[in-house]
Design a protein around this motif. Structure first.
Motif, PDB file in Angstrom:
ATOM      1  N   ALA A  22     -32.273   6.181  -5.380  1.00 42.16           N
ATOM      2  CA  ALA A  22     -31.363   7.089  -6.085  1.00 42.16           C
ATOM      3  C   ALA A  22     -30.844   6.353  -7.312  1.00 42.16           C
ATOM      4  O   ALA A  22     -30.062   5.417  -7.196  1.00 42.16           O
ATOM      5  CB  ALA A  22     -30.209   7.496  -5.172  1.00 42.16           C
ATOM      6  N   GLU A  23     -31.335   6.744  -8.489  1.00 42.27           N
ATOM      7  CA  GLU A  23     -30.875   6.107  -9.732  1.00 42.27           C
ATOM      8  C   GLU A  23     -29.425   6.492  -9.968  1.00 42.27           C
ATOM      9  O   GLU A  23     -29.127   7.677 -10.135  1.00 42.27           O
ATOM     10  CB  GLU A  23     -31.728   6.612 -10.918  1.00 42.27           C
ATOM     11  CG  GLU A  23     -33.211   6.302 -10.798  1.00 42.27           C
ATOM     12  CD  GLU A  23     -33.486   4.822 -11.049  1.00 42.27           C
ATOM     13  OE1 GLU A  23     -32.774   4.215 -11.870  1.00 42.27           O
ATOM     14  OE2 GLU A  23     -34.403   4.278 -10.399  1.00 42.27           O
ATOM     15  N   ASP A  24     -28.528   5.502  -9.987  1.00 45.91           N
ATOM     16  CA  ASP A  24     -27.106   5.817 -10.110  1.00 45.91           C
ATOM     17  C   ASP A  24     -26.413   4.682 -10.848  1.00 45.91           C
ATOM     18  O   ASP A  24     -26.382   3.555 -10.364  1.00 45.91           O
ATOM     19  CB  ASP A  24     -26.509   5.999  -8.705  1.00 45.91           C
ATOM     20  CG  ASP A  24     -25.151   6.669  -8.737  1.00 45.91           C
ATOM     21  OD1 ASP A  24     -24.270   6.192  -9.488  1.00 45.91           O
ATOM     22  OD2 ASP A  24     -24.957   7.652  -7.994  1.00 45.91           O
ATOM     23  N   GLU A  25     -25.850   4.993 -12.018  1.00 48.73           N
ATOM     24  CA  GLU A  25     -25.298   3.896 -12.843  1.00 48.73           C
ATOM     25  C   GLU A  25     -24.092   3.229 -12.197  1.00 48.73           C
ATOM     26  O   GLU A  25     -23.765   2.097 -12.507  1.00 48.73           O
ATOM     27  CB  GLU A  25     -24.968   4.363 -14.265  1.00 48.73           C
ATOM     28  CG  GLU A  25     -23.670   5.126 -14.425  1.00 48.73           C
ATOM     29  CD  GLU A  25     -23.815   6.620 -14.133  1.00 48.73           C
ATOM     30  OE1 GLU A  25     -22.825   7.346 -14.308  1.00 48.73           O
ATOM     31  OE2 GLU A  25     -24.923   7.053 -13.723  1.00 48.73           O
ATOM     32  N   ARG A  26     -23.441   3.919 -11.240  1.00 47.74           N
ATOM     33  CA  ARG A  26     -22.304   3.293 -10.560  1.00 47.74           C
ATOM     34  C   ARG A  26     -22.753   2.101  -9.730  1.00 47.74           C
ATOM     35  O   ARG A  26     -21.952   1.221  -9.394  1.00 47.74           O
ATOM     36  CB  ARG A  26     -21.594   4.325  -9.675  1.00 47.74           C
ATOM     37  CG  ARG A  26     -20.946   5.449 -10.491  1.00 47.74           C
ATOM     38  CD  ARG A  26     -20.478   6.590  -9.627  1.00 47.74           C
ATOM     39  NE  ARG A  26     -21.578   7.317  -8.981  1.00 47.74           N
ATOM     40  CZ  ARG A  26     -21.432   8.450  -8.299  1.00 47.74           C
ATOM     41  NH1 ARG A  26     -20.217   8.977  -8.179  1.00 47.74           N
ATOM     42  NH2 ARG A  26     -22.469   9.055  -7.743  1.00 47.74           N
ATOM     43  N   PHE A 254     -22.257  14.197  -6.565  1.00 51.38           N
ATOM     44  CA  PHE A 254     -23.415  13.461  -6.028  1.00 51.38           C
ATOM     45  C   PHE A 254     -24.601  14.409  -5.834  1.00 51.38           C
ATOM     46  O   PHE A 254     -25.745  14.068  -6.145  1.00 51.38           O
ATOM     47  CB  PHE A 254     -23.046  12.780  -4.706  1.00 51.38           C
ATOM     48  CG  PHE A 254     -23.991  11.669  -4.328  1.00 51.38           C
ATOM     49  CD1 PHE A 254     -23.690  10.348  -4.635  1.00 51.38           C
ATOM     50  CD2 PHE A 254     -25.194  11.937  -3.682  1.00 51.38           C
ATOM     51  CE1 PHE A 254     -24.566   9.320  -4.299  1.00 51.38           C
ATOM     52  CE2 PHE A 254     -26.080  10.923  -3.350  1.00 51.38           C
ATOM     53  CZ  PHE A 254     -25.762   9.605  -3.662  1.00 51.38           C
ATOM     54  N   ARG A 257     -26.132  15.012  -9.221  1.00 50.54           N
ATOM     55  CA  ARG A 257     -26.867  13.852  -9.743  1.00 50.54           C
ATOM     56  C   ARG A 257     -28.199  13.650  -9.032  1.00 50.54           C
ATOM     57  O   ARG A 257     -29.181  13.267  -9.647  1.00 50.54           O
ATOM     58  CB  ARG A 257     -26.061  12.557  -9.520  1.00 50.54           C
ATOM     59  CG  ARG A 257     -24.837  12.394 -10.384  1.00 50.54           C
ATOM     60  CD  ARG A 257     -24.099  11.145  -9.899  1.00 50.54           C
ATOM     61  NE  ARG A 257     -22.791  11.012 -10.523  1.00 50.54           N
ATOM     62  CZ  ARG A 257     -22.443  10.003 -11.331  1.00 50.54           C
ATOM     63  NH1 ARG A 257     -23.312   9.055 -11.623  1.00 50.54           N
ATOM     64  NH2 ARG A 257     -21.234   9.940 -11.828  1.00 50.54           N
ATOM     65  N   HIS A 258     -28.208  13.845  -7.703  1.00 48.91           N
ATOM     66  CA  HIS A 258     -29.344  13.381  -6.901  1.00 48.91           C
ATOM     67  C   HIS A 258     -30.080  14.474  -6.142  1.00 48.91           C
ATOM     68  O   HIS A 258     -31.055  14.195  -5.447  1.00 48.91           O
ATOM     69  CB  HIS A 258     -28.872  12.301  -5.918  1.00 48.91           C
ATOM     70  CG  HIS A 258     -28.282  11.106  -6.593  1.00 48.91           C
ATOM     71  ND1 HIS A 258     -29.018  10.274  -7.416  1.00 48.91           N
ATOM     72  CD2 HIS A 258     -27.011  10.631  -6.608  1.00 48.91           C
ATOM     73  CE1 HIS A 258     -28.229   9.313  -7.883  1.00 48.91           C
ATOM     74  NE2 HIS A 258     -27.010   9.507  -7.419  1.00 48.91           N
ATOM     75  N   THR A 275     -19.870   3.711  -3.266  1.00 50.41           N
ATOM     76  CA  THR A 275     -19.598   3.619  -4.707  1.00 50.41           C
ATOM     77  C   THR A 275     -18.361   2.758  -4.965  1.00 50.41           C
ATOM     78  O   THR A 275     -18.337   1.961  -5.896  1.00 50.41           O
ATOM     79  CB  THR A 275     -19.421   5.006  -5.363  1.00 50.41           C
ATOM     80  OG1 THR A 275     -18.404   5.722  -4.685  1.00 50.41           O
ATOM     81  CG2 THR A 275     -20.706   5.812  -5.323  1.00 50.41           C
TER      82      THR A 275
END
Length: 315
Positions: A22-26, A254, A257-258, A275
């Protein structure tokens, strides 16, 4: 009376469940990779840890009536009732709250009844004593010879069933995190991981009792402590089924985003916790963290109305 072994493979569980990045900048901004272990995709009616915990208990029951316990919205009761319908064995659900007997069934209990489960309502005092010999003997005198499975399905067999989850996670995953209710999934997951890996439990109930429950389950299932695990008790949001607006906002975001349907009682609290922990620097740079998606939203049509628990839990 001789019982045939139950053939659970007839249900065709999708195992091992997928592990999805899961690409997530957090997470990325701290050098951490987030992975989603999609146990919610194992089976449409016995998703997630329900399959892993129930399967060994159903094998042991070998076609006898399965008697188990849960609240008015219990995922575990629905999964047990579905398994009974799909595999052809009788089920009894002992439900917390005798006042419910005088009301129309809520959608969750109606689903259990539609799947053939006999519902038996008991008052909260009796429910708290559900593991006592007096209460159990009373139930068995009413319902006859039953295989008794505890609330949430967590017992030694369930913990043993959840070791496979640990075995499905590659050694490159340093931390595997799971939301916890009764502790059975965490107890087995930790035991199934490799020596360099650790399991992190996020309790969704208040009360600080879970560490002891996990230790007891491991002692019963594996003869003693097994694997590395810890709990972070900060993310229950006030207790079971308490889902304040900030948690819903986080879960909505979420999902967007995903593309993951986020179950609110367990999974949202887990993902929120991760997170926050990533932001605190809890995971080393360059490491991977897997979040176990133990269930899916219910009802499945994605109805996101007010929490069905709000009324029963606010008293």
């Amino acid at each position: 009376m001789h019982h045939e072994a139950l053939d659970l493979s007839r249900l065709q569980p999708a195992l091992p469940s997928p592990l999805q990045p899961a690409e997530d900048e957090r997470f990325a901004r701290h050098g951490v990779t987030l992975l989603l272990k999609r146990d919610d995709l194992i089976h449409p009616h016995l998703p997630g840890n329900k399959w892993r915990k129930l399967a060994p208990n159903l094998r042991a029951a070998a076609g006898r009536t399965v008697l188990t316990f849960g609240g008015a919205y219990s995922n575990h009761l629905r999964a047990t009732a579905s398994a009974g319908r799909l595999l052809g064995f009788p089920t009894v659900g002992v439900v917390r709250g005798d006042e419910l007997a005088r009301r129309p069934l809520n959608p969750s209990l109606a689903q259990c009844a539609a799947d053939g489960m006999r519902l038996h309502f008991v008052d909260r005092t009796t429910y708290r004593a559900k593991a006592s010999p007096e209460v159990l003997d009373g139930l068995l005198s009413v319902f006859g010879d039953c295989a008794v499975v505890p609330e949430g399905g967590s017992n030694a067999l369930a913990a043993q069933g959840c070791t496979a989850l640990g075995g499905e996670l590659p050694g490159t995953v340093a931390t595997v995190a799971v939301a916890c209710g009764t502790g059975g999934t965490l107890a087995g997951l930790a035991a199934g991981l490799g020596p360099e890996q650790r399991a992190l439990g996020i309790p969704v109930l208040r009360g600080g009792f879970l560490g002891e429950a996990v230790r007891d389950l491991q002692r019963e299932a594996f003869g003693g402590p097994s694997g590395r695990w810890s709990l972070d008790e900060r993310f229950h949001f006030g207790g079971y089924a308490r889902t304040p607006p900030e948690l819903h906002a986080f879960a909505d975001d979420f999902e967007e985003r995903h593309g993951l349907p986020v179950e609110r009682i367990y999974v949202a609290k887990l993902l929120y916790a991760l997170t926050v922990l990533a932001g605190e620097g809890a995971f080393p740079r360059g490491s991977a963290v897997a979040a176990v998606v133990t269930g899916r939203p219910w009802p499945p049509d994605g109805d996101r109305g007010p929490s069905p628990y709000a009324l029963s839990d606010s008293r």
